[in-house]
Design a protein around this motif. Structure first.
Motif, PDB file in Angstrom:
ATOM      1  N   ALA A  21      26.317 -47.801 -82.982  1.00  0.00           N
ATOM      2  CA  ALA A  21      24.825 -47.990 -82.973  1.00  0.00           C
ATOM      3  C   ALA A  21      24.100 -46.713 -83.484  1.00  0.00           C
ATOM      4  O   ALA A  21      23.189 -46.801 -84.222  1.00  0.00           O
ATOM      5  N   LEU A  22      24.714 -45.754 -83.219  1.00  0.00           N
ATOM      6  CA  LEU A  22      23.979 -44.356 -83.894  1.00  0.00           C
ATOM      7  C   LEU A  22      24.556 -44.492 -85.403  1.00  0.00           C
ATOM      8  O   LEU A  22      23.303 -44.097 -86.283  1.00  0.00           O
ATOM      9  N   PHE A  23      25.448 -45.038 -85.821  1.00  0.00           N
ATOM     10  CA  PHE A  23      25.755 -45.027 -87.437  1.00  0.00           C
ATOM     11  C   PHE A  23      24.975 -45.837 -87.986  1.00  0.00           C
ATOM     12  O   PHE A  23      24.248 -45.675 -88.963  1.00  0.00           O
ATOM     13  N   ILE A  24      24.591 -46.972 -87.444  1.00  0.00           N
ATOM     14  CA  ILE A  24      23.962 -48.117 -87.913  1.00  0.00           C
ATOM     15  C   ILE A  24      22.597 -47.715 -88.057  1.00  0.00           C
ATOM     16  O   ILE A  24      21.794 -47.868 -89.192  1.00  0.00           O
ATOM     17  N   CYS A  25      21.890 -47.123 -87.126  1.00  0.00           N
ATOM     18  CA  CYS A  25      20.645 -46.483 -87.015  1.00  0.00           C
ATOM     19  C   CYS A  25      20.588 -45.547 -88.060  1.00  0.00           C
ATOM     20  O   CYS A  25      19.425 -45.682 -88.865  1.00  0.00           O
ATOM     21  N   LEU A  26      21.372 -44.433 -88.341  1.00  0.00           N
ATOM     22  CA  LEU A  26      21.341 -43.455 -89.277  1.00  0.00           C
ATOM     23  C   LEU A  26      21.370 -43.997 -90.605  1.00  0.00           C
ATOM     24  O   LEU A  26      20.599 -43.418 -91.387  1.00  0.00           O
ATOM     25  N   ALA A  27      22.223 -45.087 -90.705  1.00  0.00           N
ATOM     26  CA  ALA A  27      22.456 -45.630 -92.168  1.00  0.00           C
ATOM     27  C   ALA A  27      20.976 -46.416 -92.535  1.00  0.00           C
ATOM     28  O   ALA A  27      20.648 -46.370 -93.555  1.00  0.00           O
ATOM     29  N   GLY A  28      20.577 -47.088 -91.646  1.00  0.00           N
ATOM     30  CA  GLY A  28      19.450 -47.655 -91.561  1.00  0.00           C
ATOM     31  C   GLY A  28      17.934 -46.761 -92.285  1.00  0.00           C
ATOM     32  O   GLY A  28      17.303 -46.964 -93.012  1.00  0.00           O
ATOM     33  N   ILE A  29      18.058 -45.653 -91.515  1.00  0.00           N
ATOM     34  CA  ILE A  29      17.120 -44.614 -91.870  1.00  0.00           C
ATOM     35  C   ILE A  29      17.113 -44.004 -93.365  1.00  0.00           C
ATOM     36  O   ILE A  29      16.296 -43.933 -94.036  1.00  0.00           O
ATOM     37  N   PHE A  30      18.650 -43.655 -93.733  1.00  0.00           N
ATOM     38  CA  PHE A  30      18.831 -43.333 -94.986  1.00  0.00           C
ATOM     39  C   PHE A  30      18.365 -44.146 -95.952  1.00  0.00           C
ATOM     40  O   PHE A  30      18.022 -43.668 -96.951  1.00  0.00           O
ATOM     41  N   ILE A  31      18.734 -45.455 -95.842  1.00  0.00           N
ATOM     42  CA  ILE A  31      18.291 -46.338 -96.785  1.00  0.00           C
ATOM     43  C   ILE A  31      16.871 -46.455 -96.981  1.00  0.00           C
ATOM     44  O   ILE A  31      16.623 -46.448 -98.219  1.00  0.00           O
ATOM     45  N   TYR A  32      16.157 -46.362 -96.060  1.00  0.00           N
ATOM     46  CA  TYR A  32      14.777 -46.672 -96.051  1.00  0.00           C
ATOM     47  C   TYR A  32      14.081 -45.377 -96.687  1.00  0.00           C
ATOM     48  O   TYR A  32      13.119 -45.543 -97.619  1.00  0.00           O
ATOM     49  N   VAL A  33      14.629 -44.153 -96.393  1.00  0.00           N
ATOM     50  CA  VAL A  33      13.946 -42.728 -96.684  1.00  0.00           C
ATOM     51  C   VAL A  33      14.175 -42.910 -98.141  1.00  0.00           C
ATOM     52  O   VAL A  33      13.486 -42.583 -99.096  1.00  0.00           O
TER      53      VAL A  33
ATOM     54  N   LEU B 298      21.843 -41.188-100.923  1.00  0.00           N
ATOM     55  CA  LEU B 298      22.485 -41.017 -99.663  1.00  0.00           C
ATOM     56  C   LEU B 298      23.340 -39.956 -99.453  1.00  0.00           C
ATOM     57  O   LEU B 298      23.225 -39.301 -98.488  1.00  0.00           O
ATOM     58  N   MET B 299      23.830 -39.255-100.537  1.00  0.00           N
ATOM     59  CA  MET B 299      24.530 -38.108-100.437  1.00  0.00           C
ATOM     60  C   MET B 299      23.516 -36.910-100.227  1.00  0.00           C
ATOM     61  O   MET B 299      24.037 -36.067 -99.293  1.00  0.00           O
ATOM     62  N   ILE B 300      22.327 -36.692-100.734  1.00  0.00           N
ATOM     63  CA  ILE B 300      21.580 -36.052-100.480  1.00  0.00           C
ATOM     64  C   ILE B 300      20.714 -35.821 -99.013  1.00  0.00           C
ATOM     65  O   ILE B 300      20.917 -34.917 -98.378  1.00  0.00           O
ATOM     66  N   LEU B 301      20.770 -36.984 -98.631  1.00  0.00           N
ATOM     67  CA  LEU B 301      20.575 -37.085 -96.975  1.00  0.00           C
ATOM     68  C   LEU B 301      21.542 -36.869 -96.133  1.00  0.00           C
ATOM     69  O   LEU B 301      21.566 -36.124 -95.124  1.00  0.00           O
ATOM     70  N   ALA B 302      23.012 -37.091 -96.584  1.00  0.00           N
ATOM     71  CA  ALA B 302      23.966 -36.723 -95.676  1.00  0.00           C
ATOM     72  C   ALA B 302      24.232 -35.246 -95.916  1.00  0.00           C
ATOM     73  O   ALA B 302      24.528 -34.893 -94.628  1.00  0.00           O
ATOM     74  N   LEU B 303      23.896 -34.546 -96.726  1.00  0.00           N
ATOM     75  CA  LEU B 303      23.897 -33.097 -96.744  1.00  0.00           C
ATOM     76  C   LEU B 303      22.939 -32.484 -95.847  1.00  0.00           C
ATOM     77  O   LEU B 303      22.997 -31.466 -95.240  1.00  0.00           O
ATOM     78  N   GLY B 304      21.831 -33.235 -96.100  1.00  0.00           N
ATOM     79  CA  GLY B 304      20.455 -32.771 -95.174  1.00  0.00           C
ATOM     80  C   GLY B 304      20.875 -32.856 -93.671  1.00  0.00           C
ATOM     81  O   GLY B 304      20.518 -32.061 -92.724  1.00  0.00           O
ATOM     82  N   LEU B 305      21.600 -33.946 -93.419  1.00  0.00           N
ATOM     83  CA  LEU B 305      21.949 -34.363 -91.963  1.00  0.00           C
ATOM     84  C   LEU B 305      23.127 -33.159 -91.493  1.00  0.00           C
ATOM     85  O   LEU B 305      22.961 -32.554 -90.319  1.00  0.00           O
ATOM     86  N   SER B 306      23.844 -32.869 -92.416  1.00  0.00           N
ATOM     87  CA  SER B 306      24.870 -31.724 -91.989  1.00  0.00           C
ATOM     88  C   SER B 306      24.099 -30.605 -91.889  1.00  0.00           C
ATOM     89  O   SER B 306      24.508 -29.891 -90.858  1.00  0.00           O
ATOM     90  N   PHE B 307      23.171 -29.987 -92.803  1.00  0.00           N
ATOM     91  CA  PHE B 307      22.565 -28.746 -92.495  1.00  0.00           C
ATOM     92  C   PHE B 307      21.749 -28.917 -91.259  1.00  0.00           C
ATOM     93  O   PHE B 307      21.691 -27.699 -90.402  1.00  0.00           O
ATOM     94  N   ALA B 308      21.209 -29.832 -90.833  1.00  0.00           N
ATOM     95  CA  ALA B 308      20.405 -30.013 -89.653  1.00  0.00           C
ATOM     96  C   ALA B 308      21.221 -30.093 -88.455  1.00  0.00           C
ATOM     97  O   ALA B 308      20.661 -29.257 -87.453  1.00  0.00           O
ATOM     98  N   LEU B 309      22.202 -30.519 -88.406  1.00  0.00           N
ATOM     99  CA  LEU B 309      23.205 -30.330 -87.158  1.00  0.00           C
ATOM    100  C   LEU B 309      23.674 -29.038 -87.129  1.00  0.00           C
ATOM    101  O   LEU B 309      23.975 -28.664 -86.145  1.00  0.00           O
ATOM    102  N   LEU B 310      24.116 -28.412 -88.197  1.00  0.00           N
ATOM    103  CA  LEU B 310      24.611 -27.039 -88.387  1.00  0.00           C
ATOM    104  C   LEU B 310      23.220 -25.978 -87.622  1.00  0.00           C
ATOM    105  O   LEU B 310      23.875 -25.172 -86.766  1.00  0.00           O
ATOM    106  N   VAL B 311      22.165 -26.370 -87.827  1.00  0.00           N
ATOM    107  CA  VAL B 311      21.200 -25.479 -87.328  1.00  0.00           C
ATOM    108  C   VAL B 311      20.822 -25.788 -85.795  1.00  0.00           C
ATOM    109  O   VAL B 311      20.757 -24.955 -85.158  1.00  0.00           O
TER     110      VAL B 311
END
Length: 416
Positions: free
Chosen positions: A8-20, A33-46
């Motif tokens: 559910a988490l993966f599908i939710c995040l995938a939906g947000i990625f596609i929408y944004v 999608l790659m830019i958003l994935a890198l943004g997610l990595s950075f946010a989680l690291l912070v």
């Protein structure tokens, strides 16, 4: 947190990625999608630095669950079937031969160039990795992203022949590369037990590929006959039938110890082309093709989410990332050679436009298939370096090539 919560988490995040990306970034799918994935990595690291307990929870999600079976059995099978389903041999027409030669010969050339150079690169850096696993990396990083390629070329005034060659080669090389990568992996495991001679190697390749083709043809024709019998108004029956065929084909091929991925590709080709052929227009309704296109897009987005999360658990070793950066340059070089050689050979009897090699080579972005393949590999010494190199190559390819290919297209071809 159970597996359904994670899904559910993966599908939710995938939906947000596609929408944004669709409504705000408005970039090509893979790039956004790659830019958003890198943004997610950075946010989680912070967040990890602020809340140390958060890292433990993230690691538990990624390490406590075995994604190998899910990625290997479902994601790869579904994505390959969906891609094969879109290939229309009638549209390829006279371009079938160059497309097949580019896909098959190109992947083979790319696999051995990348595998050979990466083997000596890793020796130079000081990272031990068996030559066979270097070839596995060469094969799994060879497929290009058909979604990224087709979405880009449609905006420019390419000739119909060139557009068909680019899109067709990108769709075919996915299945070719996956089969070669998994067969090489079988050889690598077999070679650990005993020495493999030429006959052994031919036998492994032959049984994997031929067995997969036979199962794919059988189930593909069975599926076509069933879809022809079912009324197109019974949308849910048609869709469920194709889902059942893909899952049954994967399990049957695994049981027979042949290439399950080759089987689903052949099934997709048979159902896609027979179902759309003129004399059996009612064999498969439009909703079947729309459903599988949706599945492909959704799984692709979910893989980019997984890319963002996976960066939190792979080892942050400078030598691994350095190897990945050098590997990206090797992959680009191999792509140019693997495109140039077949085109040069075919140019003696078939004409090619002036900039075909440049567009095919630079437009060959890497996407979700290499990521899924690398993450689905079984455990062996060197898996982490392959995952890190794959991640680095895909990031560099999507961002660097993806953001510069429009400029190349504007220079070589006018916009529509």
């Amino acid at each position: 947190m159970n597996i359904l919560d994670i899904l559910a988490l993966f599908i939710c995040l995938a939906g947000i990625f596609i929408y944004v990306n669709t409504y705000y970034l408005k970039l090509p799918s893979s790039v956004g999608l790659m830019i958003l994935a890198l943004g997610l990595s950075f946010a989680l690291l912070v967040i990890e630095q602020i809340i140390p307990e958060f890292k433990l929870g993230t690691e538990r999600i990624l390490k406590d669950y075995d994604y190998h079976e899910v990625l290997y059995q479902l994601v790869l099978s579904f994505m390959l079937f969906a891609g094969a389903l879109q290939i229309d041999f009638k549209k390829l027409a006279e371009e079938r031969t160059p497309v097949l030669i580019l896909a098959l010969l190109g992947v083979l050339i790319s696999t051995f160039i990348i595998g050979g150079f990466v083997y000596y690169l890793l020796i130079w850096i000081g990272i031990p990795l068996d030559f066979m696993y270097c070839l596995v990396f060469g094969a799994l990083i060879s497929p290009t992203d058909p979604i990224a390629v087709t979405s880009t070329i449609k905006k420019y005034s390419l000739s119909k022949n060139l557009e068909t060659r680019i899109a067709g080669e990108s769709l075919f090389n996915d299945g070719m590369a996956v089969v070669i990568a998994l067969t090489l992996l079988d050889l690598a495991h077999a070679g650990e037990d005993h020495f493999l001679g030429f006959v052994d190697i031919v036998w492994v390749f032959g049984t994997d590929i031929v067995g997969g083709i036979v199962i794919g043809l059988f189930l593909g024709y069975l599926g076509y006959r069933l879809l022809k019998y079912i009324d197109n108004d019974e949308v849910e029956v048609e869709v469920l039938m194709t889902l059942a065929l893909v899952m049954a084909g994967t399990q049957l091929a695994e049981f027979a110890h042949v290439s399950a991925k080759q089987a689903v590709v052949v099934m997709g080709l048979v159902i896609g082309n027979e179902g759309k052929s003129g004399h059996v227009t009612s064999a498969a309704g439009d909703y079947v093709f729309k459903f599988w296109h949706l599945i492909e897009e959704t799984l692709n987005a979910m893989l980019f989410v997984l890319i963002g999360l996976e960066m939190l658990i792979i080892p942050w070793r400078l030598d691994y990332f350095a190897a990945g950066f050098f590997a990206f340059n090797i992959v680009l070089f191999a792509r140019y050679v693997s495109v140039s050689v077949p085109i040069a050979a075919m140019s003696t009897y078939r004409s090619f436009e002036k900039n075909t090699i440049h567009v095919l080579a630079w437009g060959g972005l890497r996407g979700g298939i290499p990521i899924a393949l690398s993450l689905s590999l079984p455990e062996f010494e060197g898996k982490e370096v392959i995952i890190t190199m794959t991640y680095t190559v895909v990031v560099c390819s999507v961002l660097y090539q993806g953001l510069t290919i429009p400029k190349l297209m504007r220079i070589t071809f006018p916009r529509k």
